[in-house]
Design an enzyme around this catalytic site. Structure first.
Site, PDB file in Angstrom:
ATOM      1  N   HIS A   1      -4.296   3.218   8.200  1.00 46.87           N
ATOM      2  CA  HIS A   1      -3.027   2.713   8.719  1.00 46.87           C
ATOM      3  C   HIS A   1      -2.092   3.876   9.003  1.00 46.87           C
ATOM      4  O   HIS A   1      -1.987   4.803   8.215  1.00 46.87           O
ATOM      5  CB  HIS A   1      -2.338   1.802   7.693  1.00 46.87           C
ATOM      6  CG  HIS A   1      -2.923   0.427   7.645  1.00 46.87           C
ATOM      7  ND1 HIS A   1      -2.720  -0.413   6.586  1.00 46.87           N
ATOM      8  CD2 HIS A   1      -3.688  -0.254   8.515  1.00 46.87           C
ATOM      9  CE1 HIS A   1      -3.333  -1.558   6.809  1.00 46.87           C
ATOM     10  NE2 HIS A   1      -3.940  -1.483   7.976  1.00 46.87           N
TER      11      HIS A   1
ATOM     12  N   GLU B   1       0.845  -1.187   0.000  1.00 42.29           N
ATOM     13  CA  GLU B   1       0.000   0.000   0.000  1.00 42.29           C
ATOM     14  C   GLU B   1       0.884   1.241   0.000  1.00 42.29           C
ATOM     15  O   GLU B   1       2.110   1.136   0.130  1.00 42.29           O
ATOM     16  CB  GLU B   1      -0.947  -0.015   1.202  1.00 42.29           C
ATOM     17  CG  GLU B   1      -0.245   0.033   2.552  1.00 42.29           C
ATOM     18  CD  GLU B   1      -1.198  -0.156   3.734  1.00 42.29           C
ATOM     19  OE1 GLU B   1      -2.198  -0.871   3.610  1.00 42.29           O
ATOM     20  OE2 GLU B   1      -0.913   0.422   4.794  1.00 42.29           O
TER      21      GLU B   1
END
Lengths: 290, 381
Positions: free
Chosen positions: A247, A209
């Site tokens: 995150h 990511e």
């Protein structure tokens, strides 16, 4: 075959008396994981789901001959729990806890480099070798055993991609969620190295990511050191710069590094195809295996 | 969490870093009173969470009361990159010869902190880092020991800082590192660190970003959180405890887990739609949380369609389905079409209780996203 865990792995659960700890101990045992002890300060002598609890990880390890631990301890105490685990001779420590302060992790990471232990996480779903054992919170029923390794920074994205694989009859050797925090114990490169050395793993899925440069480093490792084919996926193509997307690590800096584009380009340059959708990742894996 | 300049300067000053005399003001009269105290020249600086305030007209130097009044009137209430300025810092202007940069941050690739010093302060340090990285001296710190004084000196001499001020800059860098560690900061920066004609150094700006995950250890800093400084919907999300980012499109997205939600956004884009938001309900969400999530997305006027993507691990499909039902049954008419995709733990049970008269159901992620994109196109026509 598998990496890091199998049906011989003897597991200590740190925080076994907590809500998450006891629930997932039961889930892990139902899956077949060999949970041999719990460790909770002040709760030594109790039992949870038939598992003996010790006051310290040291006692749990020496009494029950454990070689791995899984941590379900609140964020304020998680670093201390990791230090305690690293102070024994465990082969593997899996930290599930979400929200561990980054500076705490920097200190743990510093200590980790002085040991031979593999630390997975924190803020991760854990690790599973389908049909043998799972350490963590992954839903066992979507996995099936086979010959594809999987490493991912995101928990639910792991489930999604595994589902795409399993639906086509493609099983997994081991799946690892390494966590999405800025500082983690096991990196993509560490996991890829283990999969490369595993004779049963014939292809690997790597789900990355935005944020950081771990995927770029992984691409370099793949190009230089891997014969096992890897297919990638990168989440966060549409993320705006400067915003944190859930995150702690998933933030695109303003200076062009850590973007989805830079990661996809690095992987493509290493000969690793990157799917636009999870379904496309499964297409690539199917192609590798045929 | 990002502190305002005036808050960061308070923290820096408490730690012993020299900062200019300043006052916070929220009206033209308060600005005028402040400049009377401080004298001229005085900088009037917008206190909003955006970079490049100076270029955008958010910082002006007043040399008279008339100018102070005029600039205060210009800046207070102005829109700076989407944020309304409701406070300014009025600060004594510094007569400077040089502008330096000092900063401490976490080098995530190395897994340890790094201290940085440069002669090229006063400009966009990211550009300096990209174009002439050798202009920034870097010193990695072992987090187990903290910064040794020799490391501060090494960075300062390495950056080519003049000898007559090297001692002062080293001392400020050491203080900045200790403060960074003490406050659980992710970044602590001074740019510019001004060098006056008397060869004194003074922090003309202050950046302090604190690790959200460590705020439990810093109730004093947590109190400084400025909820009004963000987008109205983002403030609401904060109240509900969601990870939420507002975007410019019209497809509302709700999911569990950061990576999966990001992937859902990417697929909306891939299939020709535009995401309106990132909303992660987190792990183990119960029905009420799901109701709040739908409330969030419906209250965004840009949203024309909604996609719900849940892959249960800890999160249970039946709980999610219950939440969706509860939220939607409260409406006489559903405001925008909702597509639901449930997989993983208790997904089957969830699908059985989901009120399919209120939502559209799709089995795969790809189908769900495509349907939501089509819905958005129809609604917006």
């Amino acid at each position: 075959m598998s990496i890091l865990v199998d049906d011989d792995t003897r597991v200590v659960v740190q925080g076994i008396t907590g809500g998450e700890g006891s629930f997932h101990t039961e889930q892990m045992m139902e899956y077949g994981t060999n949970v041999v002890a719990g460790a909770v300060p002040g709760k030594g002598g109790q039992e949870v789901k038939g598992v003996p609890v010790y006051d310290t990880v040291h006692d749990a390890v020496s009494e029950e001959d454990a070689d791995a631990s899984v941590i379900f301890v609140p964020p304020a105490f998680a670093a201390d729990a990791m230090f305690e685990a690293l102070d024994t001779s465990l082969d593997l420590v899996v930290a599930i806890t979400e929200g561990v302060p980054t500076q705490d992790m920097a200190k743990v990471y510093r200590r980790l480099n002085e040991t031979d232990t593999h630390l997975i996480g924190p803020n991760c779903p854990g690790i599973i070798t389908p049909g043998e054992a799972k350490l963590g919170i992954l839903p066992g029923n979507i996995f099936s055993d086979g010959n594809v390794g999987l490493v991912s920074r995101s928990g639910t994205l792991t489930y999604q991609v595994v589902d795409n694989l399993t639906q086509r009859g493609i099983g997994q050797t081991t799946a690892i969620g390494i966590g999405g925090d800025p500082i983690i114990g096991t990196s993509f490169v560490d996991a890829l190295e283990l999969f490369e050395a595993d004779t049963e793993t014939e292809a690997v899925v790597m789900c990355g990511e935005i944020g950081g440069e771990d995927e770029e480093q992984a691409a370099k490792f793949i190009a230089e050191n891997m014969d096992t084919p890897v297919a990638g996926f990168i989440a966060g193509r549409t993320a705006p710069p400067g915003k944190r997307m859930g995150h702690a690590g998933a933030i695109v800096s303003g200076s062009g590094t850590g973007t989805a584009e830079s990661k996809i380009e690095a992987l493509n340059d290493a000969g690793t195809p990157v799917g636009d959708t999870p379904e496309e990742v499964a297409d690539h894996i199917e192609h590798f295996l045929s | 969490m990002r502190l305002h300049e005036y808050q960061a300067k308070d923290v820096f000053a408490d730690a012993g870093i020299p900062v200019p005399d300043s006052r916070l003001a929220s009206s033209v009269d308060e600005v005028v009173a402040a400049v009377e105290d401080i004298g001229f020249p005085a900088a009037i600086k917008a206190q909003v969470h955006v970079g490049g305030r100076g270029k955008a007209g958010g910082i002006k130097i007043a040399t008279s009361e008339e100018e102070a009044r005029e600039y205060a009137d210009d800046i207070l209430g102005m829109d700076l990159k989407g944020y309304t300025v409701d406070r300014v810092l009025v600060e004594a202007g510094v007569d400077f010869e040089d502008e330096l940069y000092v900063g401490v941050t976490m080098d995530r690739g190395e897994g340890r902190p790094v201290a940085m010093v440069s002669e090229k302060g006063g400009v966009n340090i990211e550009e300096v880092a990209a174009e002439e990285p050798e202009a920034i001296a870097r010193e990695h710190i072992d987090p187990a020991f903290g910064m040794h004084p020799y490391q501060a000196r090494k960075a300062v001499y390495g950056a080519g800082i003049d000898r007559d001020i090297a001692r002062q800059v080293s001392s400020i860098l050491t203080t900045l590192y200790d403060l960074w560690e003490d406050k659980d900061a992710s970044d602590a920066e001074i740019n510019p660190l001004m060098v006056t004609s008397d060869r004194e150094v003074i922090a003309a700006d202050a950046v302090l970003n604190v690790d959200d995950d460590a705020l439990f250890r810093h109730p004093d800093l947590a109190e400084m959180e400025d909820e009004a400084a963000g987008d109205e919907l983002e403030a609401k999300a904060n109240k509900y405890g969601f990870d939420y980012v507002r975007l410019s499109g019209n497809v509302g997205i709700i999911g569990n887990g950061a990576g999966l939600v990001m992937t859902t956004l990417d697929l909306v884009d891939y299939y020709g739609g535009e995401p309106a938001n990132f909303l992660d309900i987190g792990g183990g969400a119960k029905a009420e949380r799901v109701t709040n999530a739908l409330d969030m997305v419906f209250s965004d006027p840009n949203v024309d369609s909604v996609v719900f993507n849940i892959f249960g691990g800890i999160t249970r499909g039946d709980e999610v389905a219950k939440g969706i039902n509860e939220a939607l049954e409260a409406f006489d008419e559903i405001p925008k079409p909702v597509v639901v995709r449930l997989a993983g733990t208790n997904a089957k049970e969830g699908m059985e209780i989901l009120n399919t008269e209120l939502v559209q159901v799709e089995e795969t992620l790809e189908d769900a996203v495509q349907r939501a994109v089509e819905n958005a196109k129809e609604v917006s026509q």
